[in-house]
Every structure is written in C-alpha cells, then in structure tokens.
Design a protein around this motif. Sequence first.
Motif, PDB file in Angstrom:
ATOM      1  N   UNK A   1    -100.585  12.404  -0.505  1.00 35.19           N
ATOM      2  CA  UNK A   1    -101.125  13.480  -1.344  1.00 35.19           C
ATOM      3  C   UNK A   1    -100.086  13.864  -2.402  1.00 35.19           C
ATOM      4  N   UNK A   2    -100.561  14.349  -3.509  1.00 35.26           N
ATOM      5  CA  UNK A   2     -99.666  14.754  -4.585  1.00 35.26           C
ATOM      6  C   UNK A   2     -98.941  16.041  -4.205  1.00 35.26           C
ATOM      7  N   UNK A   3     -97.633  16.041  -4.429  1.00 37.16           N
ATOM      8  CA  UNK A   3     -96.827  17.235  -4.211  1.00 37.16           C
ATOM      9  C   UNK A   3     -96.626  17.932  -5.551  1.00 37.16           C
ATOM     10  N   UNK A   4     -96.768  19.242  -5.563  1.00 30.06           N
ATOM     11  CA  UNK A   4     -96.701  19.998  -6.811  1.00 30.06           C
ATOM     12  C   UNK A   4     -95.387  19.785  -7.556  1.00 30.06           C
ATOM     13  N   UNK A   5     -94.287  19.642  -6.815  1.00 28.46           N
ATOM     14  CA  UNK A   5     -92.976  19.495  -7.435  1.00 28.46           C
ATOM     15  C   UNK A   5     -92.587  18.035  -7.647  1.00 28.46           C
TER      16      UNK A   5
END
Length: 264
Positions: free
Chosen positions: A110-114
């Motif tokens: 999943x994509x991590x915000x940072x």
Amino acid sequence: MQQFLRLFLLFFFISITKTVAQQRFSTFEIEAPQLQTKKKIWIYLPLNYEKSNKKYPVIYMHDAQNLFDKAASYAGEWNIDETLDSLKAKVIIIGIAHGNEKRIDELTPYKNEKHGGGNANAYLEFIVKTLKPYVDATYRTKTNTKNTGIFGSSLGGLVSFYAALQYPEVFGKVGCFSPAFWINKKEIFQKMEDTQKFTTKIYLLCGDKEDDGAMVSDMKEMETLINSKRCECKKLNKSVIVKEGKHNEKLWRNAFAKAYLWLF
C-alpha cells in the motif's frame, strides 16, 4: 625455473577451480512485464542436484543482492549458499534482485503518505505468474503449496507476509524477518483481520534493538492476530525475538538456518 612456473600455474589453476566450485549460485535475467522491466534472478541448487532426478521445494527470496555475494550486497551478505550447503539442504532458492530506487514500490502493498510505494501486487504477480512458471518448467521443483516458500527481511518481510494473505494457494511457508509492518500498518493489519482462514506456516523474527521497540510490539501484535485465526495447538507459527539484535544482515544471516529448518 620452468618447473617452478609449472608448479605456480598448477596451484593457480587449482585455486581458480576451487573458487569457481565454491560459487554455489548462478544468475539469469527474465522479463517482468508486470513491472515493465527485466529482473536479475539468483539461483541456488542443492548439492548433487545434477546427479539426481529428485524434485525439490523452492523458496523465493527478495533482495537477492544481499543473499549470496558480499561484493553485490549493500551491507553484507546472508551466506545462503554456504549455510544451506553445510546443512545439506534439499531446497532450491530463487533470489529476486530488488529494483534499486524502485525497491520501496515493489515491496510495499500500500502507498505510504510519506514514503510512497504500493506496487507489491504487480511484484507478486510477476513472481506467481511469470517467474514461478518459468522456474517450475526449467528446474525439478515440487510445485505445490506446502513446498513453496517466500522469505525476506524488513520490507521483504512485509511483502512476504502480504504474499501469504494474497496468494495462500501458492505460498505455504513464509520467513518473515524484521517485518516493516509500520510502513503499511493500518492496511496490513486490516487485511489480516479480514482474513477468514490462515493456514500458512510462518516464522517471525526480529531483534530487540532494531528501533524504539515498535518492531517488537508490532510483531507481537501480529502474532496475536494470527493466533486469533487458528488454534495455537497447530504450531504453524513461531515468533523469535533476538536479544541485542539489530536491523542488519548479521541478524538475518545468523537466524536463517534455524528458520529454514523450522519451516522445512
């Protein structure tokens, strides 16, 4: 002088032959259409593979640059070939080179915000639908679930755990060293929570000096969640916390033999 030269050349030849013989791995490249690239693959075959007709279990491992060859590694190697040779292990290892600057993309579900990432579905699809069929067609492998494992550390531990949830019919055994649950914690825990049946045999390991303690607590939390999905009496998961263990190749190298023997 000529005799000395002959002796020198003889010993040089023996030395070179010995060095080549000790290199117990080979490499090849394969198209990875799911990732729109080519992947370098490192392969270890068990001792006397060429002299037998036996079929062998297969373990798919990430970050192949760090598995066999110190010269190719970032911070030391796992000594996979030497370790398995010493155990006379009957297993094939398929090491998948990471994508360098694309490593985070490939190994995070999943994509991590940072930190970004989030392309593990394509990476695992490459393993399951492109690489595994090629390996099974080329080498003498046991192709069923109980004889197919996936193994990694850090982000490789995370994606190995995710592979068990995403492809339970493919990967029956998982080695999960220092799993970076933190980068996708909410999503990976939710996916585990939503999993109705979890039959994968899994080996979890981390050191107690890897970070501020979050690694240990996350792993314990995940183990509790796993145990809520099946009876502990089945002994399908093992969790190890290494005292003074740090987040590095030394920890994973020293732990690999025990993990392999428990899983297989």
